[in-house]
Enzyme design. Structure first.
Site, PDB file in Angstrom:
ATOM      1  N   ASP A  98      15.776 -12.455  50.720  1.00 11.99           N
ATOM      2  CA  ASP A  98      15.856 -13.889  51.064  1.00 11.99           C
ATOM      3  C   ASP A  98      15.782 -14.805  49.846  1.00 11.99           C
ATOM      4  O   ASP A  98      16.454 -15.825  49.788  1.00 11.99           O
ATOM      5  CB  ASP A  98      14.818 -14.277  52.137  1.00 11.99           C
ATOM      6  CG  ASP A  98      13.361 -14.072  51.718  1.00 11.99           C
ATOM      7  OD1 ASP A  98      13.102 -13.465  50.663  1.00 11.99           O
ATOM      8  OD2 ASP A  98      12.483 -14.529  52.480  1.00 11.99           O
ATOM      9  N   HIS A  99      14.958 -14.439  48.850  1.00  9.45           N
ATOM     10  CA  HIS A  99      14.809 -15.281  47.648  1.00  9.45           C
ATOM     11  C   HIS A  99      13.967 -14.497  46.651  1.00  9.45           C
ATOM     12  O   HIS A  99      13.519 -13.397  46.953  1.00  9.45           O
ATOM     13  CB  HIS A  99      14.129 -16.608  47.986  1.00  9.45           C
ATOM     14  CG  HIS A  99      12.876 -16.431  48.801  1.00  9.45           C
ATOM     15  ND1 HIS A  99      11.696 -15.980  48.263  1.00  9.45           N
ATOM     16  CD2 HIS A  99      12.648 -16.581  50.134  1.00  9.45           C
ATOM     17  CE1 HIS A  99      10.788 -15.877  49.212  1.00  9.45           C
ATOM     18  NE2 HIS A  99      11.334 -16.226  50.370  1.00  9.45           N
ATOM     19  N   HIS A 148       5.337 -10.278  50.844  1.00  3.34           N
ATOM     20  CA  HIS A 148       5.213 -11.710  50.557  1.00  3.34           C
ATOM     21  C   HIS A 148       4.055 -11.936  49.598  1.00  3.34           C
ATOM     22  O   HIS A 148       3.051 -11.247  49.670  1.00  3.34           O
ATOM     23  CB  HIS A 148       4.961 -12.469  51.871  1.00  3.34           C
ATOM     24  CG  HIS A 148       5.147 -13.953  51.743  1.00  3.34           C
ATOM     25  ND1 HIS A 148       4.256 -14.745  51.050  1.00  3.34           N
ATOM     26  CD2 HIS A 148       6.112 -14.773  52.191  1.00  3.34           C
ATOM     27  CE1 HIS A 148       4.677 -15.995  51.089  1.00  3.34           C
ATOM     28  NE2 HIS A 148       5.798 -16.048  51.771  1.00  3.34           N
ATOM     29  N   THR A 155      12.434 -18.944  52.632  1.00  7.20           N
ATOM     30  CA  THR A 155      13.037 -18.118  53.687  1.00  7.20           C
ATOM     31  C   THR A 155      13.919 -18.968  54.618  1.00  7.20           C
ATOM     32  O   THR A 155      15.016 -18.558  54.983  1.00  7.20           O
ATOM     33  CB  THR A 155      11.956 -17.457  54.573  1.00  7.20           C
ATOM     34  OG1 THR A 155      10.984 -16.863  53.743  1.00  7.20           O
ATOM     35  CG2 THR A 155      12.564 -16.406  55.467  1.00  7.20           C
ATOM     36  N   GLU A 183      11.980  -9.903  52.883  1.00  8.03           N
ATOM     37  CA  GLU A 183      11.121 -10.861  52.202  1.00  8.03           C
ATOM     38  C   GLU A 183      11.029 -10.580  50.690  1.00  8.03           C
ATOM     39  O   GLU A 183      10.726  -9.456  50.280  1.00  8.03           O
ATOM     40  CB  GLU A 183       9.730 -10.838  52.844  1.00  8.03           C
ATOM     41  CG  GLU A 183       8.734 -11.795  52.226  1.00  8.03           C
ATOM     42  CD  GLU A 183       9.207 -13.238  52.219  1.00  8.03           C
ATOM     43  OE1 GLU A 183       9.672 -13.713  53.277  1.00  8.03           O
ATOM     44  OE2 GLU A 183       9.122 -13.880  51.168  1.00  8.03           O
TER      45      GLU A 183
HETATM   46  C1  GP9 Z   1       6.966 -17.010  57.031  1.00  7.44           C
HETATM   47  C2  GP9 Z   1       7.888 -16.232  56.190  1.00  7.44           C
HETATM   48  C3  GP9 Z   1       7.625 -16.474  54.734  1.00  7.44           C
HETATM   49  O1  GP9 Z   1       7.280 -17.020  58.358  1.00  7.44           O
HETATM   50  O2  GP9 Z   1       9.187 -16.462  56.526  1.00  7.44           O
HETATM   51  O3  GP9 Z   1       8.137 -17.657  54.297  1.00  7.44           O
HETATM   52  P1  GP9 Z   1       8.418 -17.962  52.765  1.00  7.44           P
HETATM   53  O4  GP9 Z   1       7.127 -18.428  52.178  1.00  7.44           O
HETATM   54  O5  GP9 Z   1       8.919 -16.728  52.119  1.00  7.44           O
HETATM   55  O6  GP9 Z   1       9.451 -19.019  52.800  1.00  7.44           O
HETATM   56 MN    MN Z   2      10.578 -15.504  52.231  1.00  9.18          MN
END
Ligand code: GP9
Ligand code: MN
Length: 620
Positions: free
Chosen positions: A470-471, A411, A296, A254
């Site tokens: 992921d980003h 996150h 994500t 994350e």
């Molecule tokens: C939620 C997690 C976070 O299930 O994947 O999502 P994001 O906000 O990073 O897209």
């Molecule tokens: Mn994410």
């Protein structure tokens, strides 16, 4: 005393004026819209007018005074709410709302804490004009008698509105040719069309993409098939199948960006475990995320399909019913048990529905974990217990398996319990950035425990572990704090380079014991599917995919961002500017020109596949 006589055009004009000025103030204070010259500033200044004239002009057709006043006040309030919605969304994502994003309602429940940190008490100021309008209307009701305007006057009013629209679009066309056909960048749309016309355009795009599926018949695939086939690169025979028969564990990390790797906060390493792991892995240092509004879920989409996410909304929501040819499905055909592990509500990002299309055998979601308040923080279960319980679940999975794990603790808004803070907060004006280093450090520790547990449980030797960010976690809203941390200006070039996320390919028996390698070639999430499938000994020659095997000696160093920016070995193209990587300075556009057509082709073809649901017509 008799009432004043005023034409009933006065009230809509006041409403237009108030919202116009507010919108412009919002542009300048709440969004970061880059302005390069006077013309752009002028366009920005006038762009709300035409829409506002039209929308408030409708009141001129209403019969009674009461209905006129209600309409004007209601419209002003509604538009103010839409604007405010954009402001809050922008604080989060440095992006503007789109219709599909608004309909992602199943995500909203979980956004609570995150959203609250972006709402401030002084936000009531964004509604001051609505209050003024309210009092103006009250004053008018008491003291003013309306004189209905004549038909010719009404016509003149709308002629003026139309003239404004033409003037605005004319200037925009001169400033930015082929605005609507060429760009995927919402900032440019808002800058040139204005936020309200932008929303109208967004509604138009929505209907267009819905129509595309109905019209598609598969003939569109011919060109795409030829294009994809021509760009296929052969795998490196030494790498093809090196992990065949092993379990494939992919970990989506994350919000992890590359700038924290081998970096520190006040002398403390941010990612000590990952830094060590570089020696024992193929580590890609110029690997980029390519996600859009789907965050994500977009990265998952890229990973599984080697298709681009959409420029608006999340494919997971907009096209969950599509036919796909995903990595999970292909590994399933090879006899793998396939799953995703993510200790969150299963409907977040519409995963429960989309995962059926991707073809996972099982989704281990919140209900498969033992989640208690003691082991939760922020968005839910902490990474460390998540990994711990996941390995327990892996023990009873059928072998070989492919599982994709998605971490959560790192996150936004990056909250941690005291006992999980291994390093001090950073000290800058951005609380987000300050806390980010601590949650990254926590995730790093959780990963270390995870590797150890895999070893303890005898799962390590027979597995290959792939991890990627992921980003981004730190948006451009925190540029000032980032400049302090990096010790340099965050130019558009630097912003683009900050989209690098770590990619680790850790193959026990191959890369461990110091046999790793740092690989500098440019790659992106689009490349993951062919890269991983080839390592697993699965051919992708006949797949419709836009990525290229990162281990192939023929891999081309070229990646495209969802907004049409791109990166090559030597250049970065972003915000309509070509930069040299060597000097980090703008250079003549002609250096980047040769790539632009390919960028449009890649994104255009990929969009066609998704919007037309074209893979339902494809047989390989
Ligand atoms: C939620 C997690 C976070 O299930 O994947 O999502 P994001 O906000 O990073 O897209
Ligand atoms: Mn994410």
């Amino acid at each position: 005393m008799g009432k004043l006589k005023r034409a009933n055009i006065v009230l809509p004009v006041i409403a237009v004026f108030l919202l116009w000025i507010k919108t412009y103030i919002v542009y300048k204070t709440s969004f970061t819209i880059t302005i390069e010259n006077f013309m752009q500033e002028l366009i920005l200044f006038i762009n709300p007018i035409s829409f506002l004239l039209f929308i408030f002009g409708i009141s001129l057709f209403l019969k009674t005074e009461k209905s006129k006043m209600r309409y004007i006040f209601g419209t002003s309030l509604l538009l103010s709410l839409i604007l405010y919605g954009n402001i809050v969304f922008y604080r989060f994502f440095t992006d503007f709302l789109t219709l599909p994003v608004l309909f992602q309602t199943t995500n909203f429940g979980d956004l609570g804490d995150s959203a609250l940190t972006e709402i401030h008490w002084y936000d009531f100021l964004y509604f001051v004009d609505v209050a003024i309008l309210y009092f103006v209307i009250r004053f008018f009701r008491k003291n003013v008698e309306f004189v209905p305007i004549k038909k010719v006057q009404r016509r003149a009013y709308f002629l003026l509105a139309a003239a404004m629209l033409f003037f605005n679009t004319g200037l925009a066309e001169a400033e930015r040719p082929q605005l609507l056909t060429r760009t995927f960048d919402r900032e440019i749309l808002v800058k040139n069309l204005g936020t309200y016309n932008y929303h109208l355009y967004d509604i138009f795009l929505q209907s267009k993409s819905s129509a595309q599926r109905a019209m598609a018949d598969g003939s569109e695939l011919v060109d795409i098939d030829n294009y994809v086939r021509a760009k296929f690169v052969k795998p490196d025979p030494n790498m093809f199948g090196v992990a065949e028969g092993k379990n494939l564990i992919v970990v989506s990390l994350e919000s992890l960006q590359s700038f924290v790797i081998n970096n520190d906060v006040y002398g403390e390493e941010v990612t000590p475990f990952l830094n060590e792991l570089i020696n024992d892995s193929y580590y890609f240092e110029n690997f980029y995320h390519q996600t859009g509004q789907g965050k994500t879920s977009d990265s998952e989409f890229l990973l599984e399909n080697s298709l681009y996410p959409l420029s608006r909304g999340a494919v997971f929501f907009t096209h969950a019913g599509n036919e796909l040819d995903a990595m999970a499905e292909k590994l399933g055909e090879k006899g793998y048990f396939t799953s995703t592990m993510h200790a969150n509500n299963k409907s977040f990002w519409n995963r429960d529905i989309m995962y059926q299309a991707i073809g996972y055998d099982y989704f281990y979601s919140a209900t498969d974990y033992n989640i208690t308040p003691e082991i939760s923080v922020g968005w839910g279960m902490k990474d460390s217990p998540f990994f711990d319980q996941s390995v327990e679940l892996m023990k009873s999975m059928e072998k070989p398996f492919y599982t994709k794990m998605i971490t959560l603790t790192n996150h936004h808004p990056f909250r941690l319990d005291e006992e999980d803070k291994y390093i001090d907060e950073y000290d800058s004006k951005s609380g987000t950035l300050n806390r980010y280093f601590q949650t990254v450090r926590y995730m790093d520790e959780a990963l270390k425990e995870f590797f150890q547990k895999l070893k303890d449980e005898g799962l390590y030797e027979n597995s290959i572990i792939v991890m990627y960010g992921d980003h981004y976690g730190i948006s451009e809203n925190h540029n000032e704090a980032m400049e302090q941390y990096l010790g340099k200006e965050v130019t558009p070039f630097v912003s683009a380079q900050l989209q690098r996320v770590p990619l680790f390919v850790h193959i026990p028996g191959v890369t461990n014991n110091g046999r790793g390698e740092v690989i500098s070639k440019v790659g992106g999430q689009i490349d993951l599917k062919p890269t991983l499938l080839h390592l697993m000994g699965v051919n992708t020659k006949n797949d419709i995919q836009f990525g290229e095997d990162l281990f192939s000696p023929d891999h081309r160093e070229f990646i495209v961002f969802r907004d049409g920016s791109f990166i090559t070995r030597e250049y970065v193209y972003t915000r309509d500017t070509c930069y040299s990587k060597e000097t980090e300075e703008p250079i003549e556009d002609s250096y980047c020109e040769p790539y632009k057509e390919k960028v449009q082709k890649e994104l255009g073809y990929s969009d066609k596949i998704i919007n037309g649901d074209l893979l339902r017509f494809y047989e390989d």
